[in-house]
Design an enzyme around this catalytic site. Structure first.
Site, PDB file in Angstrom:
ATOM      1  N   ARG A   1      -1.781  11.331  -8.741  1.00 12.88           N
ATOM      2  CA  ARG A   1      -1.485  11.305  -7.307  1.00 12.88           C
ATOM      3  C   ARG A   1      -1.493  12.717  -6.748  1.00 12.88           C
ATOM      4  O   ARG A   1      -1.057  13.650  -7.419  1.00 12.88           O
ATOM      5  CB  ARG A   1      -0.111  10.699  -7.082  1.00 12.88           C
ATOM      6  CG  ARG A   1      -0.026   9.248  -7.445  1.00 12.88           C
ATOM      7  CD  ARG A   1       1.331   8.687  -7.027  1.00 12.88           C
ATOM      8  NE  ARG A   1       1.371   7.286  -7.312  1.00 12.88           N
ATOM      9  CZ  ARG A   1       2.233   6.719  -8.147  1.00 12.88           C
ATOM     10  NH1 ARG A   1       3.114   7.433  -8.769  1.00 12.88           N
ATOM     11  NH2 ARG A   1       2.206   5.421  -8.352  1.00 12.88           N
TER      12      ARG A   1
ATOM     13  N   CYS B   1      10.679  -0.037  -7.528  1.00 11.08           N
ATOM     14  CA  CYS B   1      10.348   1.344  -7.852  1.00 11.08           C
ATOM     15  C   CYS B   1      11.611   2.058  -8.331  1.00 11.08           C
ATOM     16  O   CYS B   1      12.585   2.166  -7.581  1.00 11.08           O
ATOM     17  CB  CYS B   1       9.796   2.048  -6.612  1.00 11.08           C
ATOM     18  SG  CYS B   1       9.558   3.819  -6.841  1.00 11.08           S
TER      19      CYS B   1
ATOM     20  N   TRP C   1       3.571  -0.470  -0.577  1.00  5.16           N
ATOM     21  CA  TRP C   1       4.548  -1.565  -0.516  1.00  5.16           C
ATOM     22  C   TRP C   1       4.409  -2.302   0.804  1.00  5.16           C
ATOM     23  O   TRP C   1       4.149  -1.709   1.840  1.00  5.16           O
ATOM     24  CB  TRP C   1       5.966  -1.030  -0.656  1.00  5.16           C
ATOM     25  CG  TRP C   1       6.206  -0.288  -1.928  1.00  5.16           C
ATOM     26  CD1 TRP C   1       6.355   1.062  -2.062  1.00  5.16           C
ATOM     27  CD2 TRP C   1       6.323  -0.837  -3.242  1.00  5.16           C
ATOM     28  NE1 TRP C   1       6.548   1.374  -3.375  1.00  5.16           N
ATOM     29  CE2 TRP C   1       6.536   0.233  -4.126  1.00  5.16           C
ATOM     30  CE3 TRP C   1       6.254  -2.129  -3.758  1.00  5.16           C
ATOM     31  CZ2 TRP C   1       6.686   0.054  -5.492  1.00  5.16           C
ATOM     32  CZ3 TRP C   1       6.417  -2.302  -5.120  1.00  5.16           C
ATOM     33  CH2 TRP C   1       6.628  -1.224  -5.963  1.00  5.16           C
TER      34      TRP C   1
END
Length: 120
Positions: free
Chosen positions: A10, A44, A87
């Site tokens: 990421r 998460c 999400w």
């Protein structure tokens, strides 16, 4: 950076700042009750920790809370990430994960805060 095969790579986040910190004589994000919202997916582990701290610190009446759905769809470990939107705020069998602005995915909140943030 982890170069292990299959690892998710990421980019560094651009959403780091301080609430209530004075910079050059002004406060970019004033510490005010009702101004901020914590958005959490309890699926998460990192976000779940934020939810725990929010509760332990007694911030319920100061910082509002939105919960997201638990499922990430279309996630890939390499670009392009066109079909991935993060999400979601969706209905499940036990209730509705509500986001007051009416947005359906967390991606749209990031995009509003920083237009083009996902540009490769």
């Amino acid at each position: 950076t982890d170069k292990t095969a299959g690892a998710v790579h990421r980019p560094a986040t651009s959403f780091h700042d301080w609430i209530g910190k004075e910079v050059d004589g002004s406060v970019k994000y004033p510490a005010e009750a009702g101004r901020y919202r914590l958005i959490v997916s309890e699926a998460c582990p990192w976000a779940h920790r934020c939810h725990i701290v929010w509760k332990l610190k007694g911030l319920e009446g100061i910082v509002s809370l939105s919960l997201t759905g638990w499922k990430l769809e279309n996630i890939k470990s390499e670009p392009p990430f066109d079909d991935y939107h993060g999400w979601d705020f969706v209905q499940d069998g036990e209730g509705y994960y509500k986001e007051p602005s009416g947005r359906t995915h967390i991606e749209s909140i990031y995009e509003t805060a920083s237009p083009g943030y996902r540009a490769d």
